[in-house]
Motif scaffolding. Structure first.
Motif, PDB file in Angstrom:
ATOM      1  N   UNK A  96       0.829  -1.210   0.000  1.00 18.61           N
ATOM      2  CA  UNK A  96       0.000   0.000   0.000  1.00 18.61           C
ATOM      3  C   UNK A  96       0.864   1.261   0.000  1.00 18.61           C
ATOM      4  N   UNK A  97       2.024   1.220   0.682  1.00 19.81           N
ATOM      5  CA  UNK A  97       2.914   2.385   0.738  1.00 19.81           C
ATOM      6  C   UNK A  97       3.715   2.558  -0.557  1.00 19.81           C
ATOM      7  N   UNK A  98       3.868   1.488  -1.296  1.00 24.00           N
ATOM      8  CA  UNK A  98       4.685   1.469  -2.516  1.00 24.00           C
ATOM      9  C   UNK A  98       4.248   2.538  -3.513  1.00 24.00           C
ATOM     10  N   UNK A  99       5.200   3.389  -3.935  1.00 20.45           N
ATOM     11  CA  UNK A  99       4.937   4.408  -4.941  1.00 20.45           C
ATOM     12  C   UNK A  99       4.030   5.541  -4.484  1.00 20.45           C
ATOM     13  N   UNK A 100       3.831   5.672  -3.178  1.00 12.78           N
ATOM     14  CA  UNK A 100       2.897   6.675  -2.642  1.00 12.78           C
ATOM     15  C   UNK A 100       3.537   7.497  -1.535  1.00 12.78           C
ATOM     16  N   UNK A 101       2.884   8.594  -1.221  1.00 10.03           N
ATOM     17  CA  UNK A 101       3.291   9.445  -0.105  1.00 10.03           C
ATOM     18  C   UNK A 101       2.384   9.160   1.083  1.00 10.03           C
ATOM     19  N   UNK A 102       2.987   9.014   2.254  1.00  7.56           N
ATOM     20  CA  UNK A 102       2.218   8.816   3.479  1.00  7.56           C
ATOM     21  C   UNK A 102       2.716   9.805   4.525  1.00  7.56           C
ATOM     22  N   UNK A 126       7.514   6.774  -0.852  1.00 11.16           N
ATOM     23  CA  UNK A 126       8.217   5.543  -1.215  1.00 11.16           C
ATOM     24  C   UNK A 126       8.310   5.426  -2.730  1.00 11.16           C
ATOM     25  N   UNK A 127       9.398   4.880  -3.205  1.00  7.43           N
ATOM     26  CA  UNK A 127       9.477   4.482  -4.603  1.00  7.43           C
ATOM     27  C   UNK A 127       8.652   3.200  -4.753  1.00  7.43           C
ATOM     28  N   UNK A 128       8.318   2.809  -5.985  1.00  4.95           N
ATOM     29  CA  UNK A 128       7.602   1.543  -6.155  1.00  4.95           C
ATOM     30  C   UNK A 128       8.450   0.362  -5.651  1.00  4.95           C
ATOM     31  N   UNK A 129       7.806  -0.545  -4.933  1.00  2.00           N
ATOM     32  CA  UNK A 129       8.471  -1.719  -4.374  1.00  2.00           C
ATOM     33  C   UNK A 129       7.932  -2.980  -5.028  1.00  2.00           C
ATOM     34  N   UNK A 130       8.808  -3.924  -5.309  1.00  2.00           N
ATOM     35  CA  UNK A 130       8.355  -5.203  -5.847  1.00  2.00           C
ATOM     36  C   UNK A 130       7.988  -6.145  -4.698  1.00  2.00           C
ATOM     37  N   UNK A 131       7.186  -7.127  -5.016  1.00  2.00           N
ATOM     38  CA  UNK A 131       6.804  -8.138  -4.024  1.00  2.00           C
ATOM     39  C   UNK A 131       8.058  -8.826  -3.465  1.00  2.00           C
ATOM     40  N   UNK A 132       9.016  -9.136  -4.341  1.00  2.00           N
ATOM     41  CA  UNK A 132      10.252  -9.811  -3.916  1.00  2.00           C
ATOM     42  C   UNK A 132      11.046  -8.940  -2.943  1.00  2.00           C
ATOM     43  N   UNK A 134       9.835  -6.684  -0.903  1.00  2.00           N
ATOM     44  CA  UNK A 134       9.101  -6.640   0.361  1.00  2.00           C
ATOM     45  C   UNK A 134       9.357  -7.909   1.165  1.00  2.00           C
ATOM     46  N   UNK A 135       9.282  -9.055   0.522  1.00  2.00           N
ATOM     47  CA  UNK A 135       9.526 -10.328   1.213  1.00  2.00           C
ATOM     48  C   UNK A 135      10.966 -10.387   1.717  1.00  2.00           C
ATOM     49  N   UNK A 136      11.926  -9.986   0.880  1.00  3.48           N
ATOM     50  CA  UNK A 136      13.335  -9.991   1.290  1.00  3.48           C
ATOM     51  C   UNK A 136      13.552  -9.042   2.462  1.00  3.48           C
ATOM     52  N   UNK A 137      12.881  -7.899   2.436  1.00  2.00           N
ATOM     53  CA  UNK A 137      13.003  -6.941   3.545  1.00  2.00           C
ATOM     54  C   UNK A 137      12.444  -7.549   4.832  1.00  2.00           C
ATOM     55  N   UNK A 138      11.293  -8.176   4.756  1.00  2.00           N
ATOM     56  CA  UNK A 138      10.713  -8.821   5.934  1.00  2.00           C
ATOM     57  C   UNK A 138      11.689  -9.836   6.527  1.00  2.00           C
ATOM     58  N   UNK A 139      12.337 -10.599   5.668  1.00  2.00           N
ATOM     59  CA  UNK A 139      13.236 -11.652   6.128  1.00  2.00           C
ATOM     60  C   UNK A 139      14.469 -11.116   6.853  1.00  2.00           C
ATOM     61  N   UNK A 154      17.176   2.334   8.590  1.00  3.36           N
ATOM     62  CA  UNK A 154      17.789   1.060   8.220  1.00  3.36           C
ATOM     63  C   UNK A 154      17.736   0.816   6.727  1.00  3.36           C
ATOM     64  N   UNK A 155      17.520  -0.443   6.377  1.00  5.20           N
ATOM     65  CA  UNK A 155      17.487  -0.844   4.971  1.00  5.20           C
ATOM     66  C   UNK A 155      16.372  -0.156   4.183  1.00  5.20           C
ATOM     67  N   UNK A 156      15.290   0.185   4.853  1.00  3.76           N
ATOM     68  CA  UNK A 156      14.170   0.842   4.166  1.00  3.76           C
ATOM     69  C   UNK A 156      14.534   2.236   3.685  1.00  3.76           C
ATOM     70  N   UNK A 157      15.664   2.761   4.095  1.00  9.22           N
ATOM     71  CA  UNK A 157      16.084   4.075   3.584  1.00  9.22           C
ATOM     72  C   UNK A 157      16.214   4.043   2.062  1.00  9.22           C
ATOM     73  N   UNK A 158      16.453   2.871   1.500  1.00  6.79           N
ATOM     74  CA  UNK A 158      16.555   2.749   0.038  1.00  6.79           C
ATOM     75  C   UNK A 158      15.191   2.795  -0.639  1.00  6.79           C
ATOM     76  N   UNK A 159      14.110   2.715   0.138  1.00  7.90           N
ATOM     77  CA  UNK A 159      12.757   2.794  -0.406  1.00  7.90           C
ATOM     78  C   UNK A 159      12.292   4.244  -0.537  1.00  7.90           C
ATOM     79  N   UNK A 160      12.950   5.156   0.168  1.00  3.56           N
ATOM     80  CA  UNK A 160      12.433   6.510   0.333  1.00  3.56           C
ATOM     81  C   UNK A 160      12.928   7.430  -0.771  1.00  3.56           C
TER      82      UNK A 160
END
Length: 191
Positions: A96-102, A126-132, A134-139, A154-160
């Motif tokens: 839901x956050x992928x490719x959007x402003x929150x 956030x920039x658009x995120x792929x399903x892969x 997101x799963x890799x980030x969760x892991x 953390x690692x999510x800084x690359x999403x911003x």
């Protein structure tokens, strides 16, 4: 040196942020019900939860030191995104956050001779995120206990893609507002 305040939070991020600005503190974690009330607005929610944390701590800590508490929530389309319960919930939130402003609302409560509160509101895209991704980030384990299922530091800084507001507020403790509240209690950051 003795502590200047009590931090009513077990969050290592909040403790590190206070250390960053030189505020000596002792941690006293409190456990309160953080469920939103029916139809509660996000700003009212974070302010209430931060105030309830500082009050709960005041009832158990008899040191007489000022008590600082905070609460942070990720808001998308006017709805509060809490901490993910499991992988599926994290996938749902991050998709839901992928490719959007929150928005990220971070409230601070300080109880000393009076009770003061402040609110920081930041916008994160956030920039658009792929399903892969997101799963890799969760892991990695990083999003497990974070509002909105991500840690900006953390690692999510690359999403911003972009951010407007308080980086420390998105982490969980807006330092500008915190320093202003501490000054109300006579605790200055710089001499």
């Amino acid at each position: 040196m003795s502590p200047q305040i009590i931090l009513a939070s077990a969050s290592p991020r909040r403790s590190e942020l206070l250390k960053q600005i030189g505020v000596r503190h002792r941690v006293v974690s409190v456990d309160i019900d953080e469920a939103p009330l029916p139809h509660e607005a996000p700003d009212a929610y974070v302010a209430r939860v931060a105030a309830e944390k500082s009050e709960a701590c005041r009832l158990v800590d008899r040191s007489g030191l000022p008590i600082l508490a905070a609460d942070t929530s990720v808001i998308l389309d006017g709805r509060i995104l809490g901490k993910p319960e499991d992988l599926q919930h994290a996938i749902e939130m991050l998709s839901r956050l992928s490719g959007r402003t929150h928005q990220v609302f971070s409230a601070v409560s300080l109880r000393g001779d009076r009770h003061w509160q402040a609110l920081s509101v930041s916008e994160v895209r956030f920039r658009p995120l792929s399903h892969q991704e997101i799963v890799a980030y969760w892991q990695t384990g990083e999003p497990c206990d974070k509002a909105g299922a991500y840690a900006i530091q953390g690692l999510a800084s690359t999403f911003i893609e972009s951010m407007a507001g308080s980086f420390s507020g998105v982490m969980g403790l807006p330092l500008f507002e915190t320093a202003q509240l501490l000054a109300q209690q006579g605790i200055t950051i710089l001499p």
